[in-house]
Write a protein that holds these residues in place. Structure first.
Motif: not given
Length: 313
Positions: A70-88, A274-280
């Motif tokens: 779960r922690i690793l999935a949340d880390r990856d989701a956070l990185k993806s979310e930040a990247g999406a805000l920055r460059t898509g 997955s229905a888990r928030e915030p998710g991928s």
């Protein structure tokens, strides 16, 4: 506690072997083993059953590895979310599919890659339905294409894609003459090549055969729909295949397809996340693509080829 320690523990749980886990993490085996030992000291609980060889995780380790995933999935989701805000959107989207649906996945990946050119996609086909759901729960997949059966519960979100239906695939010389359809009972008497009994797709077929009051006795079983086509091509076998694969192969030369009736039934297929928030964020983007893509209509358009169209006499 370091993310690297969590990665090592998850890899060890997945690989069930210290050397293979170390190889998957691109470190030496002593480094991985020592990091996990220090992790045990930090948590003050034993995580691994150690003997001359790897003997599994302790009950505590089994619980901790779920948190690690779960922690690793949340880390990856956070990185993806930040990247999406920055460059898509960027990163790697992991999709798993049951064999019968794997031919339809391209109808989603093509528009997804067009909309998100910085994302790469990894598709794992030929998974059992239970494996798709398990890998979603374990954060090993971002999305799956599988049967929308009852009991998925609140842990998953679904996007219906199409209704799977079935056709008899035979050599042209073996097809019943002047027929536009064939019954399940008639199909059961042919020399059949089918999916293996462990596959959800085969279990659906067995239910339909049973509804017709018959039990198929296939001489050949496989976990690959492509292998079904290959066996029918030899002229020795017939098979029951989902209509979606005709969108991939058409009706190959020398073969013929006939719709199966009595009963006539379809099975819903869809995208599962997955229905888990915030998710991928990648899974959410794929779900958006799936929601506005008419997969069912696209599957009705067969590639042009020398063979007759499905159900042609």
């Amino acid at each position: 506690m370091l993310f690297r320690q969590l990665e090592y523990l998850v890899a060890l749980s997945r690989e069930r072997h210290f050397a293979r886990a170390a190889q998957a993490c691109h470190v030496s085996q002593p480094a991985l083993s020592e990091a996990i030992r220090k992790f045990e000291e930090e948590l003050d609980v034993p995580l691994v059953l150690r003997g001359r060889t790897y003997e599994g995780l302790t009950p505590e380790g089994e619980r901790i590895v779920v948190w690690a995933q779960r922690i690793l999935a949340d880390r990856d989701a956070l990185k993806s979310e930040a990247g999406a805000l920055r460059t898509g959107l960027s990163g790697r989207l992991r999709i798993g599919s049951v064999p019968t649906a794997s031919g339809s996945v391209a109808l989603l990946t093509a528009p997804f890659c067009l909309a998100h050119p910085l994302v790469t996609v990894e598709v794992t086909a030929d998974l059992r339905s239970d494996d798709v759901l398990r890998q979603l729960r374990d954060f090993e997949l971002d999305a799956g294409v599988t049967y929308l059966r009852r009991g998925l519960g609140d842990r998953f979100r679904t996007v219906p894609l199409y209704e799977e239906r079935y056709v008899l695939l035979t050599g042209e010389a073996d097809a019943p003459a002047h027929r536009t359809a064939v019954t399940w009972a008639e199909a059961s008497r042919l020399p059949l090549c089918l999916l293996t009994g462990a596959m959800q797709g085969r279990q659906v077929l067995d239910e339909l055969f049973a509804e017709a009051g018959v039990l198929p006795s296939p001489r050949v079983e496989t976990d690959s729909v492509a292998a079904l086509f290959a066996h029918v091509r030899t002229g020795r076998w017939a098979s029951v295949v989902p209509h979606t694969w005709l969108h991939v192969f058409g009706v190959p030369y020398g073969m013929r397809t006939l719709p199966l009736v009595e009963p006539s039934r379809t099975v819903p297929m869809g995208l599962v996340t997955s229905a888990r928030e915030p998710g991928s964020v990648l899974a959410r983007a794929l779900a958006e693509i799936a929601g506005r893509t008419d997969v069912a209509a696209a599957l009705e358009h067969l590639p042009e080829g020398p063979g007759p169209s499905p159900g042609a006499s």
